[in-house]
Design a protein around this motif. Sequence first.
Motif, mmCIF file in Angstrom:
data_model
loop_
_atom_site.group_PDB
_atom_site.id
_atom_site.type_symbol
_atom_site.label_atom_id
_atom_site.label_comp_id
_atom_site.label_asym_id
_atom_site.label_seq_id
_atom_site.Cartn_x
_atom_site.Cartn_y
_atom_site.Cartn_z
ATOM 1 N N PHE A 14 0.828 -1.205 0.000
ATOM 2 C CA PHE A 14 0.000 0.000 0.000
ATOM 3 C C PHE A 14 0.858 1.248 0.000
ATOM 4 O O PHE A 14 0.636 2.181 -0.767
ATOM 5 N N ALA A 18 0.715 3.695 -3.123
ATOM 6 C CA ALA A 18 0.145 5.010 -2.862
ATOM 7 C C ALA A 18 1.171 6.092 -3.132
ATOM 8 O O ALA A 18 0.882 7.114 -3.742
ATOM 9 N N GLN A 100 -8.064 9.918 -1.717
ATOM 10 C CA GLN A 100 -7.414 8.631 -1.503
ATOM 11 C C GLN A 100 -8.347 7.719 -0.717
ATOM 12 O O GLN A 100 -8.926 8.114 0.290
ATOM 13 N N VAL A 101 -8.486 6.480 -1.195
ATOM 14 C CA VAL A 101 -9.251 5.447 -0.491
ATOM 15 C C VAL A 101 -8.398 4.185 -0.463
ATOM 16 O O VAL A 101 -7.912 3.735 -1.514
ATOM 17 N N ALA A 102 -8.197 3.604 0.734
ATOM 18 C CA ALA A 102 -7.368 2.410 0.866
ATOM 19 C C ALA A 102 -7.587 1.793 2.246
ATOM 20 O O ALA A 102 -8.290 2.373 3.093
ATOM 21 N N LYS A 103 -6.997 0.629 2.457
ATOM 22 C CA LYS A 103 -6.993 -0.023 3.770
ATOM 23 C C LYS A 103 -5.554 -0.387 4.118
ATOM 24 O O LYS A 103 -4.850 -1.013 3.322
ATOM 25 N N TYR A 107 -7.340 -5.095 1.575
ATOM 26 C CA TYR A 107 -7.651 -4.613 0.234
ATOM 27 C C TYR A 107 -9.090 -4.108 0.181
ATOM 28 O O TYR A 107 -9.910 -4.413 1.050
ATOM 29 N N LEU A 108 -9.382 -3.353 -0.838
ATOM 30 C CA LEU A 108 -10.725 -2.793 -0.984
ATOM 31 C C LEU A 108 -11.700 -3.791 -1.580
ATOM 32 O O LEU A 108 -12.912 -3.687 -1.354
ATOM 33 N N ASN A 175 -4.759 1.193 -8.202
ATOM 34 C CA ASN A 175 -3.694 0.190 -8.121
ATOM 35 C C ASN A 175 -4.317 -1.169 -7.821
ATOM 36 O O ASN A 175 -5.102 -1.310 -6.870
ATOM 37 N N ILE A 183 -6.148 -2.249 -4.454
ATOM 38 C CA ILE A 183 -5.340 -1.786 -3.328
ATOM 39 C C ILE A 183 -5.746 -0.386 -2.900
ATOM 40 O O ILE A 183 -5.945 -0.112 -1.715
ATOM 41 N N SER A 184 -5.871 0.534 -3.858
ATOM 42 C CA SER A 184 -6.192 1.920 -3.525
ATOM 43 C C SER A 184 -6.732 2.638 -4.746
ATOM 44 O O SER A 184 -6.486 2.243 -5.886
ATOM 45 N N LEU A 186 -7.116 6.821 -6.053
ATOM 46 C CA LEU A 186 -6.693 8.186 -5.773
ATOM 47 C C LEU A 186 -7.112 9.104 -6.919
ATOM 48 O O LEU A 186 -7.536 8.640 -7.969
#
Length: 327
Positions: A14, A18, A100-103, A107-108, A175, A183-184, A186
């Motif tokens: 990540f 990112a 940005q959105v992620a964990k 994973y999303l 990504n 993964i993310s 943006l």
Amino acid sequence: MAKAFARSTRMSMFAATAGLALAVPFLPGAAHATSGDPTNPAGTGTPAAQMPPTPTQQSLIRRDARLAKAEQRPGVRQLRMQLGTQGVLDLDPATGTARQVAKLDGYLTPPSDADPADIVRDYLRAHPDVFGVPAAQVDALSVRRQYTDVAGIRHLFFVQSTDGVPVFGNGVKANISPDGRLISVLGSPVRNLPTAGLVPARVSGAQAKRTAVRDIAGAQADGTEGSGTVKQVVYPTSGGTARRAWQTVTSPEGHGMWLHVVDAATGRVLYRQNLSSDLKAAGTTDTAPAPGKSPVSSPAVPRAPTRCSSGTTHPAPRPAASSTPAT
């Protein structure tokens, strides 16, 4: 032990993706837009590049209000709960959409054999409040660029458009892991972008290029010599409208390389950006400024959100790995 290793691997992936996505944005360098009459410097002979932007109190209040309103959208609140304490949901105060959105701990989406672009589009459709892109516009997103890095992670860059003209400075970056997990996401896409209705251009590309050169070098500059590029783009406003504009890259003699956005209907400069600023970090120096002025690449010129003549704010592009403008 195995769980700790897997979690460490996910966090490393990540952080790497990112950071890479943020380092390969749509536009490089320090940027700012104009206030008042953007073409005024050409009339006074004072290079506009020497005037750093100063955010007004009203513009900051408007940004805070937009961010507060965005945070209260049901879809935003629901996704925050779904992501949990290790989730990242960063809203852009200029657009009111997800930057940005992620964990951090996962994973999303689950593994998938679907096309990476379809995985991203499905996620955008599932969260319209977060990304501000209606389903029909999600389908219209075009993949500007994609590649797979040495770790097998797929990186995709999507462009928004109106009347077939690409939007300046905003879009979606995503990504995907080797096994098809998201993964993310943006990019701060433009919320509810009009799909049609751009005003026809009344200013030619050559005129826009000449305006850009004189905006930096002053009214006496020729504006017709030297190399440069020009193409049509869409410049969005916070009122939900979009302006047809010209994006130019010019190199006024003695002033480095500059990117401008010039209104295609009025000829007003909406945005300017010094593309030479990255070179300064490599050890080059600026020409000494006039008394009382700051060098254009000086830290005194902040990477503040941009502001067009109508008071619209847009996020300033982040630093990039190269000084080549987006195409």
